[in-house]
Design an enzyme around this catalytic site. Sequence first.
Site, mmCIF file in Angstrom:
data_model
loop_
_atom_site.group_PDB
_atom_site.id
_atom_site.type_symbol
_atom_site.label_atom_id
_atom_site.label_comp_id
_atom_site.label_asym_id
_atom_site.label_seq_id
_atom_site.Cartn_x
_atom_site.Cartn_y
_atom_site.Cartn_z
ATOM 1 N N SER A 187 -5.987 80.976 116.486
ATOM 2 C CA SER A 187 -5.823 80.665 115.418
ATOM 3 C C SER A 187 -6.295 81.635 114.106
ATOM 4 O O SER A 187 -5.780 82.545 114.037
ATOM 5 C CB SER A 187 -6.227 79.058 115.128
ATOM 6 O OG SER A 187 -5.932 78.516 113.992
ATOM 7 N N ASP B 226 3.592 73.298 117.381
ATOM 8 C CA ASP B 226 2.479 73.175 116.658
ATOM 9 C C ASP B 226 2.795 72.927 114.915
ATOM 10 O O ASP B 226 3.784 73.352 114.269
ATOM 11 C CB ASP B 226 2.291 74.933 116.800
ATOM 12 C CG ASP B 226 0.843 75.328 116.131
ATOM 13 O OD1 ASP B 226 0.415 74.381 115.296
ATOM 14 O OD2 ASP B 226 0.360 76.334 116.290
ATOM 15 N N HIS C 98 -1.110 72.986 118.335
ATOM 16 C CA HIS C 98 -1.946 73.903 118.041
ATOM 17 C C HIS C 98 -3.077 74.181 118.927
ATOM 18 O O HIS C 98 -3.564 75.353 119.029
ATOM 19 C CB HIS C 98 -2.573 73.660 116.428
ATOM 20 C CG HIS C 98 -3.039 74.665 115.775
ATOM 21 N ND1 HIS C 98 -2.266 76.260 115.478
ATOM 22 C CD2 HIS C 98 -4.119 75.258 115.665
ATOM 23 C CE1 HIS C 98 -2.693 76.872 114.872
ATOM 24 N NE2 HIS C 98 -4.097 76.518 114.792
#
Length: 213
Positions: A112, A162, A193
């Site tokens: 991320s 996501d 995610h």
Amino acid sequence: MKDTDLGFIHRFVPPNSNAKEAMPTLLLLHGTGGNEDDLIPLGKELAPNASILSVRGKVLENGMPRFFRRLEEGVFDMEDLKKRTDELAEFIVKSSSAYKFDPGSVIAIGYSNGANIAASVLLRRPEVLAGAILFRAMVPFIPTIMPDLSKKSIILLEGLYDPIVSKAEAQSLLELFTKTQSSVTLKWQNSGHNLTQEDIVAAKKWLESDSNL
Ligand code: MLT
């Protein structure tokens, strides 16, 4: 050495000295709200004999560590991103001499926000990374002059569902890295995610057999 002496709070795990082959160094970069401990189990699972350099982002967003400032979800502070990318690149160089690992064999593993700074390092300071495993990454910025990443291997592991990184965003990142001549692969995961076991299996397979690293 104190873990802040090189400019970032971090942990270093030395390589297995009994390993027969030269081992890479895994640079672990956590997601928003994480820290330098988070990805160590993942790094050990991906490459049990490798050395690990795991870093804590210096920017705090409501107390949560990140690697660069953002103005809102998905909107990055470009000046801060530039500065933090350079700081991280310098840290990698200093760490390689402090811990005596090969500066030419560092593989970034980012999740991320950590994947986004790793992508930024590849685009702005490619000399400090040999390749990267990027989980749920976005386009950090578009360089005005494309760097030559023809010697870099990159895998993007993106989630089909996501809510933060859209399919179009992931596809744009693939196109961007393709323009740099890197050896880049995008692997869609049946997930959102969050990281899943499927991600670990895919990353390990890529590292062991497909990446040429
Ligand atoms: C995050 O929450 O970390 C974002 O999805 C990615 C970023 O801000 O870099």
